[in-house]
Scaffold this active site. Structure first.
Site, short mmCIF file in Angstrom:
data_model
loop_
_atom_site.label_atom_id
_atom_site.label_comp_id
_atom_site.label_asym_id
_atom_site.label_seq_id
_atom_site.Cartn_x
_atom_site.Cartn_y
_atom_site.Cartn_z
N HIS A 144 1.08 -1.02 -0.04
CA HIS A 144 0.12 -0.04 0.07
C HIS A 144 1.32 1.17 -0.39
O HIS A 144 0.20 2.37 -0.09
CB HIS A 144 -0.93 0.06 1.39
CG HIS A 144 -0.59 0.38 2.58
ND1 HIS A 144 0.25 -0.39 3.41
CD2 HIS A 144 0.33 0.92 3.21
CE1 HIS A 144 0.66 -0.36 4.67
NE2 HIS A 144 0.90 0.75 4.32
N ASP A 174 0.24 -7.95 1.02
CA ASP A 174 0.36 -6.63 1.61
C ASP A 174 2.18 -6.07 1.87
O ASP A 174 2.24 -5.11 2.25
CB ASP A 174 0.19 -5.56 2.69
CG ASP A 174 0.25 -4.08 3.12
OD1 ASP A 174 -0.25 -3.11 1.74
OD2 ASP A 174 0.72 -3.78 4.10
N SER A 250 4.79 2.36 8.13
CA SER A 250 4.20 1.15 6.89
C SER A 250 6.09 0.48 6.13
O SER A 250 6.32 1.76 5.80
CB SER A 250 3.57 1.38 6.21
OG SER A 250 2.00 1.46 6.77
#
Length: 395
Positions: A144, A174, A250
């Site tokens: 993402h 992901d 992230s």
């Protein structure tokens, strides 16, 4: 008077005796000589004691004047360096494990910018973090972070900015691997997430809130293991930690005190929930094989069984399983003879009560593996064997 009577008497001392009558008393010079020796000895001892006391006081005062005191009653210790007395803080002798991790892993963490064409040209649409996993320039991050990017740039810990190409992506996990044109980059060491324990120190490194806070280090503990998080139809075992993981973290590493990467931080798993002190990282053991496939530029091949359904329990609570509502055509379950209305009781010898249990078991196998299925059909228990095929792209 006989002169010989007073031989050896050199000194005469007067002393008043017998009611004021004056008489002469003779004192032996030998006795007087001994007394003088004793007096000299006592004087020498007293002088030595006084001198020693003065010297000791002077030395102590000099030491005290050269000593630097620190607050909070920190213990001081003296060390010799270049023949000089140096006072150093004993606490500095034990290196903080978080400092050690930051120094060893920090250079391998990069900032990633997702850029897209806009009305005013190329614009940043998001930022995240990444981990250099190969000195030739391969970097792992979350999918993402680079999703829908027209251009991806990487900022190294040195401050140098490089364009990156996308080597491979896997939306279901992901994960993504990107590459920069560089050589001899510092690379992170991947650890073994199966060895961590609840309460172990965990260190997260990344760029929360963008490049202005690049290289931020947060520390906490491992709060829980093997948390099951469902994302895009897949179930993953994730590590829960109270080390702060914010937007921008992230794709960055979660490390143990040995400086090994034990997880890939993902803010996505915890987003949308108003919580503090709860962060998640994808266990590194869950994604090592995926990372290798993405580095080679290939699509991630995942096995699947090919059923949909929901968990059910019998009225007497003696049996529980998954009521199969649909079996995908040409799947392993379809070819094994599993049908809708069957109830799947066990898979690979393990009880299943929800679809996430099936995904978890299947994810530990590879394409082509055979897996045993125990089902309940019309009141009868049947055992079948299904082959796991590659999951179609549209599933």
């Amino acid at each position: 008077m006989d002169d010989n009577k007073y031989d050896g008497v050199k000194d005469v001392k007067w002393k008043q005796v017998n009611n004021g009558e004056s008489k002469i008393k003779f004192i032996s010079s030998r006795k007087k000589s001994n007394i003088k020796k004793i007096i000299k000895l006592i004087s020498f001892i007293l002088l030595a004691v006084i001198s020693g006391g003065i010297s000791g006081a002077y030395t102590a005062n000099k030491k005290q004047s050269n000593t630097t005191y620190t607050p909070n009653n920190q213990t001081l210790m003296e060390t010799k360096k270049d023949n000089k007395n140096v006072i150093s803080n004993s606490n500095s002798q034990v290196e903080n494990p978080v400092t050690k991790v930051a120094e060893s892993v920090g250079p391998t963490v990069v900032g990633i910018s997702n850029k897209a064409d806009g009305y005013f040209g190329i614009q940043d649409t998001g930022t995240g973090s990444g981990i250099i996993i190969d000195s030739r320039g391969y970097i792992v991050t979350n999918y993402h972070v680079i999703e829908n990017a027209d251009r991806v740039t990487v900022k190294l810990s040195s401050g140098k900015i490089l364009d990156a190409s996308i080597s491979g992506t896997d939306e279901k996990s992901d994960l993504a691997v990107i590459k920069v044109n560089a050589q001899n980059l510092p690379k992170a060491q991947l650890g073994d997430s199966s060895k961590i324990k609840i309460g172990d120190i965990a260190v997260a490194i990344g760029n929360p809130l963008g490049e202005n806070f690049s290289g931020s280090v947060t520390a906490g503990i491992i709060s829980a293991l093997n948390r099951k998080i469902e994302y895009n139809g897949s179930v993953y075992k994730v590590i829960q930690t109270d080390a702060a993981i914010n937007p921008g973290n992230s794709g960055g590493p979660l490390c143990n005190t040995n400086g090994q990467v034990i997880g890939i931080n993902s803010f996505k798993f915890g987003s949308g929930q108003n919580t503090e002190g709860i962060g998640f990282a994808i266990s590194i053991n869950e994604v090592k094989s995926i990372i290798k496939q993405l580095m080679n530029g290939g699509e991630v091949a995942k096995p699947y069984l090919g059923i949909y359904g929901e968990g059910v329990t019998s009225g007497d609570n003696k049996l529980s399983g998954i009521y199969i509502q649909e079996v995908l055509k040409d799947s392993g379950a379809f070819k094994a003879g599993i049908k809708p209305t069957d109830i799947l009781l066990e898979l690979d010898g393990k009880k299943v009560i929800r679809l996430s249990d099936v995904s978890e078991i299947v994810n530990f196998h590879k394409i082509g593996d055979k897996i045993k299925c125990k089902i309940l059909r019309n009141g009868n228990t049947i055992e079948l064997e299904a082959v796991l095929y590659e999951m179609p792209e549209d599933k």
